[in-house]
Design an enzyme around this catalytic site. Sequence first.
Site, short mmCIF file in Angstrom:
data_model
loop_
_atom_site.label_atom_id
_atom_site.label_comp_id
_atom_site.label_asym_id
_atom_site.label_seq_id
_atom_site.Cartn_x
_atom_site.Cartn_y
_atom_site.Cartn_z
N ASP A 33 38.09 51.20 -6.74
CA ASP A 33 37.32 50.13 -7.25
C ASP A 33 36.53 50.49 -8.35
OD1 ASP A 33 38.59 48.66 -5.34
OD2 ASP A 33 36.90 48.86 -3.81
N MET A 48 42.72 44.20 -6.31
CA MET A 48 41.53 44.57 -5.42
C MET A 48 40.24 44.80 -5.96
SD MET A 48 43.19 47.75 -2.68
CE MET A 48 44.03 47.10 -1.29
N GLY A 49 39.30 44.83 -5.14
CA GLY A 49 37.91 44.80 -5.41
C GLY A 49 37.03 43.87 -4.69
N ARG A 50 36.59 44.34 -3.61
CA ARG A 50 35.80 43.70 -2.49
C ARG A 50 34.57 43.27 -3.02
NH1 ARG A 50 35.61 47.12 2.61
NH2 ARG A 50 36.23 48.90 0.78
N ARG A 70 47.20 51.19 -4.41
CA ARG A 70 46.56 52.45 -4.06
C ARG A 70 47.50 53.48 -3.83
NH1 ARG A 70 42.36 50.55 0.53
NH2 ARG A 70 43.75 51.83 1.56
N HIS A 120 47.75 46.55 -1.68
CA HIS A 120 48.05 48.01 -1.75
C HIS A 120 48.83 48.86 -2.43
CE1 HIS A 120 45.69 46.93 2.13
NE2 HIS A 120 45.33 48.20 2.11
N ARG A 171 51.66 29.69 -8.82
CA ARG A 171 52.03 30.68 -8.01
C ARG A 171 50.91 31.60 -7.86
NH1 ARG A 171 55.12 27.21 -7.06
NH2 ARG A 171 57.33 27.50 -6.69
O1 F6P Z 1 39.18 51.46 -1.26
C1 F6P Z 1 38.32 50.17 -1.66
C2 F6P Z 1 39.53 49.12 -1.41
O2 F6P Z 1 40.64 49.32 -2.23
C3 F6P Z 1 39.17 47.50 -1.70
O3 F6P Z 1 39.12 47.29 -2.86
C4 F6P Z 1 39.97 46.80 -0.70
O4 F6P Z 1 39.23 45.79 -0.25
C5 F6P Z 1 39.91 47.83 0.43
O5 F6P Z 1 39.75 48.97 0.11
C6 F6P Z 1 41.11 47.56 1.26
O6 F6P Z 1 40.97 48.45 2.48
P1 F6P Z 1 42.06 48.76 3.75
O7 F6P Z 1 43.07 49.51 3.30
O8 F6P Z 1 41.18 49.14 4.73
O9 F6P Z 1 42.53 47.31 4.04
#
Ligand code: F6P
Length: 340
Positions: free
Chosen positions: A126, A168-170, A273, A270, A264
Site C-alpha cells: 500500500d 488494494m488500498g484500505r 501481493r 491478492h 463490469r
Molecule cells: O497489506 C495491506 C493490504 O494489502 C490492504 O490493502 C488490504 O486491505 C489488506 O492487506 C488485505 O489483507 P488480508 O490479506 O488480511 O485480507
Amino acid sequence: MKIGILTSGGDCPGLNAVIRGAVIKGDQIYGVKFAGILDGYRGLAEGDMIPLPRKRVRGLSFVGGTILGTSRSNPYERGGLENIKEQLHDNEVDAIIAIGGEGTLSAAKRMADDGIHVVGVPKTIDNDVAATDYTFGFDTAVAIATESIDRLRTTAESHHRCMVVEVMGRHVGWIALNAGIAGGAHASLLPEFPVSIDQICIWVNKAHNRGRAPVIVVAEGFAPLGQEGETTSRGMGNDGRLRLGGIGEQLAPIIESKTGIETRAVQLGHLQRGGVPTARDRVLATRYGTAAIDAVMEEKWGHMVALHGEEITTVDLHDATTELKSVPRDLWDEAGILFG
Ligand code: F6P
C-alpha cells in the site's frame, strides 16, 4: 550474538529479499547468527523459532511470500511483555528485526519503549508507511495492477463496455493513483478524495463519447462523496449486512444504470501481493535488509530503515507510526487533468 527476524501483517513481494540481505551481511560482515521467528508475532509470543543459517536464504531474492510465514498478531495481546522477554531469553535471541507495515511497526515501537532490542523494516504494497519514500512490494503491486488494466482495456473495447478495476488500498490510494496513471485510466478513485457518483458518471460519459471504453480504477477503501464510512473493503456495510463484492462491484451496476453503458467490475485482490517481486522491489528490499543489520549492530533500537531519495537511512519508529502516508492533493489534482 543471535538476531531474530520476523515478518508480520499482510505478506508482500520482497520479504524474502530482506531476510536474505540481512542474513548474508550479518553472516559475512559481523559473524552473527539468526533465528527465524515463525508467523510474525505469533511465533514470538509462542517461542516458535528456527535456525536461519546462510544456506537457508540462498536464491531467495526473487521468491514471493515469506519463508517465515506471517500473521496479523500482536505480542501484547498474546502473553504481554514478560512473555516476550522470556521467549527471547529462552531462545537466546538478543535483538529482533521486525519487518512489517504500520501495525507491526507500532508494536515494534512499543517493544522498543519497553526495552526490547528491536529495529523495524517498512513493508506494504500500500506504500502507506510514513517517514520513508517507498516500501518494497508497492512497485510490484503497481506493475501487476497496470498489466491488469492493459488486459482489461482490450476486452472492454471489444464489447464497448466500461470497466471498473478495484485495487488494494484500505486507507490510501497510492496503488490506484499510480496504476491509474500508468494504465491510462479515465479516473482513479482514492479513499483520500471522495467524489460523487454523478462526477464518476461524467468521467465515464466523457470517455465513452470520445469512443473510448471507460476504465475506472478504484481503491478498495474509496467511498463516494456523502457515503464515507458506509462501505468497507470487506464488503460489509456499517449496518452489518453483507454486501456482495467490494466497492468496485458496488459501483458497477450504479454506473451502468446511470449512464446506460454496460459495466463490469474486476477485483484484483491478492493477485497484487503474490508472486515474484519486480527488480526494483528486490533491490529496495535487499538494501533494507543489509541496512537493518547495520542498524542492529549500531544498536539503533526503536528505529526503522527508510528510503529518502536514493539513500537508505534510519528514522525513529515514532515518526513512522504516528500517521499513515496518504496521497497529497496536488498529486491527485495532477492525475485529474487526465480524467474523463
Ligand atoms: O497489506 C495491506 C493490504 O494489502 C490492504 O490493502 C488490504 O486491505 C489488506 O492487506 C488485505 O489483507 P488480508 O490479506 O488480511 O485480507
